[in-house]
Design an enzyme around this catalytic site. Structure first.
Site, mmCIF file in Angstrom:
data_model
loop_
_atom_site.group_PDB
_atom_site.id
_atom_site.type_symbol
_atom_site.label_atom_id
_atom_site.label_comp_id
_atom_site.label_asym_id
_atom_site.label_seq_id
_atom_site.Cartn_x
_atom_site.Cartn_y
_atom_site.Cartn_z
ATOM 1 N N ASP A 153 -28.183 -43.578 -41.005
ATOM 2 C CA ASP A 153 -29.119 -43.761 -42.104
ATOM 3 C C ASP A 153 -28.857 -42.724 -43.191
ATOM 4 O OD1 ASP A 153 -30.503 -45.937 -41.240
ATOM 5 O OD2 ASP A 153 -32.184 -44.829 -40.402
ATOM 6 N N LYS A 179 -24.863 -49.660 -46.466
ATOM 7 C CA LYS A 179 -23.754 -50.406 -47.060
ATOM 8 C C LYS A 179 -23.246 -51.528 -46.165
ATOM 9 C CE LYS A 179 -22.283 -46.502 -49.890
ATOM 10 N NZ LYS A 179 -21.187 -45.555 -50.233
#
Length: 410
Positions: free
Chosen positions: A200, A222
């Protein structure tokens, strides 16, 4: 005896008779390991420390309250000789020699038939360090080597990956509030053994730079989402890599189950038949205020603290928080993910009875080098956030505890 190195060996003492002579500090230190080994322990000593006596009272050892006498070691497999009587120790050592009983002497290691190594434990492995000979024995040096090895294994700086016993799966690791030193020992070790790390944004990023080159590091923000919700895509990535036989670490900020959606990931893994280990982390709700000098509770000031997610405004129909009830509490209110909603939150608390003068502290980037603390009140906090350009991530503390410690406000 000629100078030769000691031969290291692990004694299996389960159910086997072990004699301990003397109930002082040496016995107090050594007995727990003998008990853990499952030995049938007989303590021979007129007196014992309170801790040793408690072991006898609990039935962990048998205590014969008398001095040593010849014959005590006849049926023993191992003996610890640690009385304050040097003559008794010498006689017991001679008896051990006659009966071929390995014995350790606390008063004269050179006259013993065995030495106790400096030992430590890490995830099912025992580390034992011995000086190679009686000459030049330095217990502090061997203990320091033991500590360095064990600490390295625990925090991941000494990497010793599993091979035969290693199984694929996912470890859900709480990385703590941001400072890489505040991840748990177990979390850091699992991170060091990972094949894949899905991290994260709020996880301790500095730890990722320490990973070996072969480790695949994936930024959760992403991951291609396509037709999936973000969390569903993350779940699928965890499952996909684990099914490839890889050891996967899901590195999250704070604690996985404190507004971290960790249980959603656990449930998805369980449905896919993927084993999952959960490693709790230090929550920013208490660690960040503490790092800024704010205790969430304090004697005579606050007897409770409440942690609330502020990502949904009080007037939003999706909100599950009972803000009117929170306004009536006298303790500390800690709000996570609430920087952009703090104006509406403060307005709601005041509308339901909280004093506008109630102190508020916002701690941005807590526990990191970029940490800063901004103080305000419920009446001024909305404007203060704008004027001071406070940005997430920031922990908001509301209550009298804000004024207890030294202020670092700007």
């Amino acid at each position: 005896m000629a100078e030769h190195p000691a031969y290291p060996v692990g004694l299996r003492l389960t159910g086997r008779r072990v004699i301990v002579l003397g109930g002082g500090q040496v016995a107090q230190r050594r007995l727990p390991a003998l008990i853990a080994a499952g030995a049938d322990i007989v303590l021979v000593s007129p007196e014992a420390t309170p801790s040793v006596e408690a072991m006898a009272d609990a039935g962990e050892i048998t205590w014969e309250r008398r001095p040593y006498r010849d014959g005590d070691l006849a049926d023993a497999w191992y003996a610890l000789i640690a009385t304050s009587d040097h003559d008794a120790n010498a006689r017991a050592s001679a008896e051990a020699e006659r009966h071929r009983v390995w014995c350790v002497r606390s008063d004269d290691a050179d006259q013993a038939t065995a030495w106790t190594p400096a030992t430590g434990h890490s995830e099912g492995v025992t580390v034992a360090v011995l000086t190679t000979s009686a000459r030049g024995r330095d217990p502090r040096h061997t203990a320091a080597i033991r500590d360095a090895v064990v600490e390295g294994l625990r925090d991941g700086t000494l990497v010793a990956p599993h091979h035969r016993t290693r199984t694929a799966g996912v470890a859900l690791v709480g990385g703590g509030p941001g400072d890489p030193d505040l991840i748990t020992v177990r979390g850091r070790r699992l991170l060091a053994e990972a094949d894949v790390v899905i991290a994260d944004r709020l996880g301790p990023r500095d730890l990722l730079a320490e990973l070996p080159p072969h480790v695949e590091v994936i930024d959760a923000a992403k991951i291609p989402y396509g037709r999936y919700m973000a969390q569903e895509a993350i779940n699928n990535a965890l499952i996909e890599h684990a099914k490839q036989g890889k050891s996967v670490v899901r590195l999250k900020g704070g604690d996985p189950f404190v507004f971290g959606r960790g249980m959603e990931e656990v449930q998805a893994l369980a449905e896919a038949g993927i084993p999952c280990t959960v490693v709790p982390g230090i929550s920013s709700s208490i660690s960040v205020p503490g790092a800024a000098g704010i205790p969430v509770t304090h004697r005579g000031v606050a007897h409770e603290f409440t942690v609330v997610s502020g990502h949904v405004a009080p007037d939003d129909e999706r909100s599950l928080v009972d803000w009117p009830s929170l306004a009536k509490l006298t303790g500390t209110l800690v709000i996570l993910m609430g920087v952009d909603k703090i104006g509406k939150i403060a307005e709601t608390l005041v509308a339901h009875g909280k004093s506008p003068d109630t102190p508020v502290a916002l701690v941005q980037e807590g526990t990191t080098a970029a940490q800063r603390r901004v103080d305000a009140t419920l009446a001024t906090v909305a404007e203060t956030v704008r004027a001071q350009d406070v940005k997430p991530p920031a922990v908001i503390v509301i209550g009298a505890v804000v004024a207890v410690g030294p202020s670092a406000s700007e």
